[in-house]
Write a protein that holds these residues in place. Structure first.
Motif, PDB file in Angstrom:
ATOM      1  N   GLU A  42     -11.614  -1.017  -2.031  1.00 18.97           N
ATOM      2  CA  GLU A  42      -9.726  -0.547  -2.313  1.00 18.97           C
ATOM      3  C   GLU A  42      -9.561  -1.598  -3.660  1.00 18.97           C
ATOM      4  O   GLU A  42      -8.513  -1.622  -4.084  1.00 18.97           O
ATOM      5  CB  GLU A  42      -9.865  -1.225  -0.438  1.00 18.97           C
ATOM      6  N   ASP A  43     -10.269  -2.659  -3.191  1.00 21.31           N
ATOM      7  CA  ASP A  43      -9.844  -3.569  -4.239  1.00 21.31           C
ATOM      8  C   ASP A  43     -10.291  -3.031  -5.866  1.00 21.31           C
ATOM      9  O   ASP A  43      -9.448  -3.732  -6.674  1.00 21.31           O
ATOM     10  CB  ASP A  43     -10.716  -5.050  -3.938  1.00 21.31           C
ATOM     11  N   ILE A  95     -15.632  -0.719   2.401  1.00 19.98           N
ATOM     12  CA  ILE A  95     -14.800  -0.501   2.373  1.00 19.98           C
ATOM     13  C   ILE A  95     -13.320  -0.695   1.425  1.00 19.98           C
ATOM     14  O   ILE A  95     -13.049  -0.639   0.498  1.00 19.98           O
ATOM     15  CB  ILE A  95     -13.817   0.239   3.401  1.00 19.98           C
ATOM     16  N   ASN A  96     -13.542  -2.291   1.791  1.00 22.87           N
ATOM     17  CA  ASN A  96     -13.004  -3.611   0.978  1.00 22.87           C
ATOM     18  C   ASN A  96     -12.886  -3.409  -0.474  1.00 22.87           C
ATOM     19  O   ASN A  96     -11.946  -2.972  -1.668  1.00 22.87           O
ATOM     20  CB  ASN A  96     -12.830  -4.757   1.978  1.00 22.87           C
ATOM     21  N   ARG A 114       0.629  -1.286   0.007  1.00 27.74           N
ATOM     22  CA  ARG A 114      -0.097   0.140  -0.126  1.00 27.74           C
ATOM     23  C   ARG A 114       0.366   0.802   0.323  1.00 27.74           C
ATOM     24  O   ARG A 114      -0.116   2.494  -0.876  1.00 27.74           O
ATOM     25  CB  ARG A 114      -1.049   0.270   1.468  1.00 27.74           C
ATOM     26  N   VAL A 171     -12.701   7.032   8.804  1.00 24.19           N
ATOM     27  CA  VAL A 171     -13.254   6.035   7.045  1.00 24.19           C
ATOM     28  C   VAL A 171     -11.728   6.848   6.580  1.00 24.19           C
ATOM     29  O   VAL A 171     -11.812   6.035   5.889  1.00 24.19           O
ATOM     30  CB  VAL A 171     -14.472   5.673   6.692  1.00 24.19           C
ATOM     31  N   HIS A 224      -8.004   5.938   6.913  1.00 22.90           N
ATOM     32  CA  HIS A 224      -7.930   4.501   6.237  1.00 22.90           C
ATOM     33  C   HIS A 224      -8.210   4.392   4.828  1.00 22.90           C
ATOM     34  O   HIS A 224      -7.062   3.389   3.849  1.00 22.90           O
ATOM     35  CB  HIS A 224      -9.036   3.810   6.588  1.00 22.90           C
ATOM     36  N   CYS A 276      -7.912   7.159   2.570  1.00 17.55           N
ATOM     37  CA  CYS A 276      -7.520   8.251   0.990  1.00 17.55           C
ATOM     38  C   CYS A 276      -5.931   8.102   1.169  1.00 17.55           C
ATOM     39  O   CYS A 276      -5.654   7.884   1.929  1.00 17.55           O
ATOM     40  CB  CYS A 276      -8.396   9.324   1.936  1.00 17.55           C
ATOM     41  N   ALA A 304     -17.322  -2.031   6.588  1.00 18.11           N
ATOM     42  CA  ALA A 304     -15.884  -2.574   6.510  1.00 18.11           C
ATOM     43  C   ALA A 304     -15.746  -3.293   5.449  1.00 18.11           C
ATOM     44  O   ALA A 304     -15.271  -3.447   4.107  1.00 18.11           O
ATOM     45  CB  ALA A 304     -15.720  -3.221   7.850  1.00 18.11           C
ATOM     46  N   GLN A 305     -17.573  -4.250   4.718  1.00 19.14           N
ATOM     47  CA  GLN A 305     -16.849  -4.666   3.705  1.00 19.14           C
ATOM     48  C   GLN A 305     -16.961  -4.193   2.421  1.00 19.14           C
ATOM     49  O   GLN A 305     -16.173  -4.758   1.576  1.00 19.14           O
ATOM     50  CB  GLN A 305     -18.348  -5.842   3.585  1.00 19.14           C
TER      51      GLN A 305
END
Lengths: 355, 365
Positions: free
Chosen positions: B241-242, B237-238, B32, B260, B263, B265, B234-235
């Motif tokens: 990201e993916d 957000i992930n 990351r 959030v 986490h 940005c 959380a689901q």
């Protein structure tokens, strides 16, 4: 704190912890069940919850939408609409009376006077066509036998107390003249007007911005401490709970699955759902992580709960027994910390390993 | 508690952290960090210069006239690099959503320019804007009102493809719908269902699938996860990201939840009353906030740790956000600011770069 407020009877020391608690206990909910009867089936919104609250104490009920936390709060004041909802079992003892056995007249006397409520949406819970003053004085005239002038004088005092400037002029205004934060202050003034022993705040700051949220929560904390009012905060925000609650009850699918002091719940969780909730939020107090650990799956449909633990389909700790038997809420190490999980020890070990 | 105890605890946890990082190096986090460094050098995709969006307040039906102006967005400058996620945070009414709507041209800005891939969106006519919208998509806050309740999920997701003509063939569209649903973590069978049959989290996944359907480059997430429960947040957000990783997407992430934003940005811009008051790299902004408003915002976020919370000093900022119809003179934050001095009421602070990449609009610091 709560024990300090109780006057000890002279020459009679408390024999046990339990007895001391009995003296200061304000509300005791025992195996409360509130079901909704709909065409699609019976929704067990609240399915046997028990909790105590002592004088002057702040407790929290935490959970996600649909877990039954608001219905629990509405049940205390018997505000669940019937039909479709009905309280079908349990008892709610407030001081020496069972609220579920009171007549409609008697419960009206309790509402607003002994137990007050602050709702989430200040816009929908204030009447838009009545002035703030009318809405504040109505309760006092009803419950406290005040004359109109006395009630107005007290309303001015209350608005000043919740931090609204120029209260005498603001009394003549309507809810739409107030911002969201100011409306919530009015709601708090209204809750305080009859000097209740208990305030139930259902998501009191969810609709507000963070800086205003902090103002409102500090105000509620100050006032409840100063006036010795007990407070039940219902919320989904784990941060708010950490800051304000003495005891925390975590709800999932209509049941309390873990209960304990804030320190115990956050640092030594014994239920996998509590652990998962704590891990799923990004935290400002910790280094940034590459990935979040979400709770996989969806919360269950409360009208189709099977046998066994309602969290087992989403649980990483589940064993064969979890699918068939429902774990009871049991004491951990004989203390005040309760958890409903067969694998509670393993959960606690996993938390200890990770931190 | 003796004063010694916390020090001991802190040392212990620091040791534990060191141990963890030496034994198991966090590969994902390192990956990351690498992507963050890469993004910092990427070319600019969106450039916003002096953007203004003033809404007129009109009174009178027959002889109507403008009596005031709501300055929702009042002269902001931003750049978003390719592959970057820029967080735009602030309280309600600060203009963050209006900024997003201006980029989508759902509002016509009253001033300034928005360059996307070198084209100025403010000057474009309807037709060329329509074509460009294929590259700029949006995910809305409320998964309940942003999906048409009378359309099936499959129709909702294939609608943008029809409008933009990216998949003219129905069979190809259906295949793409199934692929998108799978990509967003839903069963392809959901294509035949209606929105009311789904939960909030599932609907938000549909909203994401719809945004992705025309292969956009840039997605505006307007409070895309605010309405969801914590475990579902959380689901999503992930998932976001993916998808960013897989398709090289660029996000403008509009939100009010500061944890959030931290986490997700790369850089964060803080807005207050139509202006950007601070802009910096994510880690820099959170560890070293310079503007008093940013400091107040960060202090107001409760942290889920009771011991930490109770030990922490709470400096709560007074008052509420003033009306954007009649914003304060000088620095817009001065009536609530703990550091305000006389000149703050007169001089509009310049937005200046105090450290490399860290911009602040405050004349006191």
């Amino acid at each position: 704190m709560e024990a300090g407020q109780v006057k000890r009877l002279k020459g009679r020391p408390y024999s046990t912890d339990d007895e001391r608690r009995e003296v200061s206990r304000l509300l005791k909910i025992d195996s409360l069940q509130t079901y909704f009867f709909s065409a699609a089936g019976v929704v067990k919104a609240v399915d046997g919850i028990s909790l105590d609250i002592n004088q002057g104490e702040t407790i929290a009920i935490v959970g996600e939408s649909g877990c039954g936390k608001s219905v629990s709060a509405l049940s205390i004041l018997r505000l669940v609409a019937d039909p479709p909802g009905r309280i079908i079992g349990g008892s709610i003892r407030f001081r020496d009376r069972d609220l579920l056995k009171l007549s409609e007249e008697e419960i009206r006397e309790v509402r607003g006077k002994d137990i007050a409520m602050v709702f989430q949406e200040p816009m929908t819970s204030l009447n838009p066509v009545l002035t703030i003053g009318r809405q504040l004085t109505e309760t006092m005239e009803q419950h406290l036998d005040m004359t109109h002038d006395q009630a107005v004088a007290r309303a001015v005092e209350l608005l000043g107390m919740v931090g609204i400037s120029d209260p005498a002029r603001r009394l003549r205004q309507y809810p739409h003249h107030f911002s969201g934060g100011m409306r919530q202050r009015v709601m708090i003034a209204m809750a305080l007007c009859c000097e209740p022993k208990l305030i139930i705040a259902d998501e009191p700051t969810t609709a507000l911005d963070v800086t205003v949220q902090a103002q409102i929560l500090e105000l509620m904390k100050d006032l409840t401490q100063r006036l010795g009012v007990a407070l039940i905060i219902i919320t989904h925000n784990l941060g708010i709970v950490a800051r304000y609650a003495d005891r925390v009850n975590v709800m999932y699918a209509g049941r309390i699955i873990e209960s304990g002091t804030a320190h115990e719940i956050y640092h030594h969780p014994h239920h996998p759902y509590t652990l998962a909730l704590l891990r799923s939020v990004p935290r400002m107090d910790q280094p940034r992580r590459a990935r979040l650990d979400p709770v996989e799956g969806q919360p269950p449909d409360l009208s189709r709960l099977g046998a066994g633990c309602s969290f087992h389909p989403r649980c990483g700790f589940a064993i064969a027994r979890c699918a068939s038997q429902s774990p009871p809420l049991e004491r951990i190490d004989g203390g005040d910390h309760l958890a409903a999980c067969f694998e509670a020890d393993n959960v606690a070990k996993s938390m200890a390993r990770s931190s | 508690m003796t004063p010694m105890e916390p020090t001991g605890a802190v040392r212990q946890s620091a040791e534990a952290a060191v141990q963890v990082s030496t034994v198991v190096p966090d590969v994902a986090l390192e990956h990351r960090r690498q992507s963050e460094r890469r993004v910092a050098l990427a070319p600019e995709l969106v450039t916003i210069r002096d953007l203004k969006m003033h809404f007129p307040v009109i009174e009178g039906a027959l002889f109507s006239k403008e009596v005031a102006r709501v300055k929702a967005v009042d002269g902001i400058n931003l750049t978003i690099r390719k592959g970057e996620t820029l967080g735009l945070v602030g309280e309600s009414g600060c203009g963050k959503t209006t900024t997003g709507r201006c980029i989508l041209r759902l509002e016509h800005p009253t001033g300034g320019e928005i360059l996307f891939d070198g084209k100025n969106l403010v000057d474009l006519d309807q037709k060329s804007m329509q074509a460009l919208r294929q590259k700029i998509q949006v995910i809305f806050q409320d998964p309940y009102s942003s999906l048409n309740p009378r359309m099936k999920i499959g129709e909702i997701i294939s609608e943008p493809m029809k409008v933009h003509g990216t998949e003219p063939n129905k069979a190809a569209r259906d295949a793409r719908v199934a692929e998108l649903l799978r990509l967003c973590g839903l069963d392809p069978k959901f294509a035949d269902r209606y929105p009311h049959e789904m939960s909030g989290g599932q609907r938000q996944r549909v909203g994401i699938a719809r945004a992705l359907s025309v292969r956009p480059e840039f997605i505006i997430c307007d409070e895309a996860i605010s309405a969801l429960d914590v475990s579902i947040q959380a689901q999503i957000i992930n998932l976001l990201e993916d998808l960013r990783e897989q398709f090289g997407l660029t996000y403008l992430f509009i939100a009010h939840d500061l944890s959030v934003v931290r986490h997700l940005c790369h850089r964060v811009a803080v807005m207050y009353l139509g202006k950007i008051v601070e802009l910096a790299d994510c880690d820099e902004l959170y560890s070293n906030p310079l503007h008093p408003y940013t400091q107040a915002l960060l202090a107001a976020v409760p942290v889920p740790d009771p011991d930490l919370e109770r030990a922490r000093a709470h400096r709560i900022v007074k008052g509420e956000v003033p009306s954007p119809m009649n914003p304060p003179k000088g620095c817009v934050f001065h009536p609530r600011c703990p550091l305000a001095v006389d000149c703050c009421a007169k001089i509009v602070p310049e937005f200046r770069e105090l450290r490399p990449g860290h911009w602040v609009a405050c004349s006191v610091i």
